[in-house]
Scaffold this active site. Structure first.
Site, short mmCIF file in Angstrom:
data_model
loop_
_atom_site.label_atom_id
_atom_site.label_comp_id
_atom_site.label_asym_id
_atom_site.label_seq_id
_atom_site.Cartn_x
_atom_site.Cartn_y
_atom_site.Cartn_z
N PRO A 26 -3.13 -7.03 -3.41
CA PRO A 26 -3.64 -5.65 -3.31
C PRO A 26 -4.36 -5.26 -4.59
O PRO A 26 -3.84 -5.48 -5.69
CB PRO A 26 -2.38 -4.83 -3.08
CG PRO A 26 -1.27 -5.67 -3.63
CD PRO A 26 -1.67 -7.09 -3.41
N ALA A 59 -3.61 -0.63 -2.34
CA ALA A 59 -2.53 0.32 -2.10
C ALA A 59 -3.09 1.55 -1.41
O ALA A 59 -4.09 2.13 -1.83
CB ALA A 59 -1.86 0.69 -3.41
N HIS A 175 4.96 -1.10 -0.56
CA HIS A 175 4.82 -1.23 -2.01
C HIS A 175 6.10 -0.73 -2.68
O HIS A 175 6.32 0.47 -2.81
CB HIS A 175 3.61 -0.43 -2.49
CG HIS A 175 3.11 -0.83 -3.85
ND1 HIS A 175 3.88 -1.51 -4.77
CD2 HIS A 175 1.90 -0.66 -4.44
CE1 HIS A 175 3.17 -1.72 -5.86
NE2 HIS A 175 1.96 -1.21 -5.69
N ALA A 177 6.97 -1.96 -5.80
CA ALA A 177 6.83 -2.58 -7.12
C ALA A 177 6.13 -1.67 -8.10
O ALA A 177 5.82 -0.51 -7.83
CB ALA A 177 6.05 -3.90 -6.96
N TYR A 180 6.31 2.42 -9.07
CA TYR A 180 6.06 3.52 -8.14
C TYR A 180 7.37 4.02 -7.54
O TYR A 180 8.45 3.64 -7.98
CB TYR A 180 5.02 3.10 -7.11
CG TYR A 180 3.69 2.77 -7.75
CD1 TYR A 180 3.00 3.73 -8.49
CD2 TYR A 180 3.14 1.48 -7.68
CE1 TYR A 180 1.80 3.43 -9.13
CE2 TYR A 180 1.94 1.18 -8.32
CZ TYR A 180 1.27 2.16 -9.03
OH TYR A 180 0.09 1.87 -9.68
#
Length: 362
Positions: A26, A59, A175, A177, A180
């Protein structure tokens, strides 16, 4: 020429059939509108890179609250869904596969973009600065996400997952990771809660698994992936004892049967948030038997060796795919790589986006 044979074996990742093991990571590129609606040039960009075994989209926000990056795309309304449809169609017409990465940024948004105070696991402030329409601004203190708000957050993930399917994506990646929202709950450097979402490993991982189960309920486990960054500092998010945390996470994910697990691991001297914490992929590999994708400054040689050794099933490349739409062919033939132009990473035009040349066939 790179001995890349291991990268060109097909791979089954749940219901996703990958023709090779070279994954496009991404990559936020800021080519959507200010209303976070994808634009036609994005269809060209992604279709150019459709030879990847799998494309993981940039993302993509699940809600206005969670998307604080200027000109990044969303998946929470009908206009966004309709604008994604020609992009996924272009990838499919070029023979590719693409999943949507679902994103809530948590505390690393800015109120000038979202119109509200950022939320996180706890009342913390990210280091450094936020990228906004008005330029870089200091991060603001987040407020703790209320327990009563979590059902709404989970519904945002469900809606975004449904929208991804309607838009033609082959699946989704959650997501979790890079500092965030999910990561802010997961790791103890940012989670100071004393309720059911804080304290123990099981409590800190609770939101992660609630999100995973919410998305799986819409998409199916065999079309759902998850990205984690288990070692090192990510935008001020770090854990004091990551090995037992991520061993637990991997063990529980194994029971769900995800299509794949995608790890972004920092390394000493790396180009992206280098860390002296040891990579945890070997630990996670012991507990998770599904497809494992690794990402983190891989060269073609190291990627091939890692897959050949059984340490991963596929390797995700980021910046090399920015500058080399034909990266798969270049790895196969050993052709030299174009160098990316960082000044155009987040600009809004075609320059540095769809104009990188392909290698001239021998």
């Amino acid at each position: 020429m790179t001995d890349s044979a291991s990268l060109f074996a097909p791979l089954a990742a749940g219901a996703l059939s990958l023709p090779n093991r070279i994954v496009m990571a991404p990559l936020t590129r800021a080519r959507s509108t200010r209303d976070h609606v994808p634009t036609p040039r994005m269809a060209t960009y992604y279709a150019q890179r459709a030879s990847a075994g799998l494309i993981i989209s940039e993302a993509t926000g699940i809600s206005p609250q969670g998307l604080g990056w200027p000109y990044a795309p969303g998946l929470w309304n009908a206009a966004q869904v309709e604008a994604w449809k020609p992009i996924t169609a272009a990838v499919h017409e070029a023979g590719g596969r693409i999943v949507a990465q679902l994103w809530h940024m948590g505390r690393v948004v800015h109120s000038s973009v979202t119109g509200e105070q950022p939320v996180s696991s706890s009342a913390t402030t990210a280091p450094d600065h936020a990228h906004t329409y008005e330029g870089n601004q200091p991060y603001e203190q987040a407020r703790p996400l209320g327990v009563e708000e979590i059902p709404g957050l989970l519904e945002d993930y469900r809606k975004a997952a449904r929208n991804a399917l309607e838009a033609g994506f082959d699946g989704v990646e959650i997501h979790g990771a890079n500092g965030y929202l999910i990561d802010q709950f997961l790791r103890d450097g940012t989670n100071a809660r004393t309720d059911d979402y804080g304290g123990s490993i099981e409590n800190r991982a609770r939101l992660l698994f609630e999100v995973v189960n919410a998305v799986v309920g819409v998409v199916g486990a065999d079309r759902t992936g998850l990205r984690l960054s288990p070692n090192g500092d990510a935008q001020g998010v770090i854990d004091s004892n990551p090995e037992p945390l991520f061993a637990y996470v991997a063990t529980e994910l194994e029971k769900i049967g995800l299509a794949y697990l995608h790890l972004r691991e920092s390394r000493p001297g790396g180009t992206f948030r280098p860390s002296d914490q040891a990579p945890l992929a070997p630990v996670i590999r012991k507990h998770f038997t599904g497809a494992l994708i690794l990402n983190g400054d891989y060269t073609a040689d190291r990627a091939a060796a890692t897959v050949a050794a059984g340490e991963a099933d596929a390797i995700a490349f980021g910046r090399p795919f920015i500058a080399n739409p034909d990266l798969v062919s270049r790895i196969r033939t050993g052709a030299p790589l174009n160098a990316p132009n960082p000044s155009t990473f987040y600009s809004q035009g075609d320059e540095g986006y769809t104009d990188y040349p392909v290698a001239v066939p021998a």
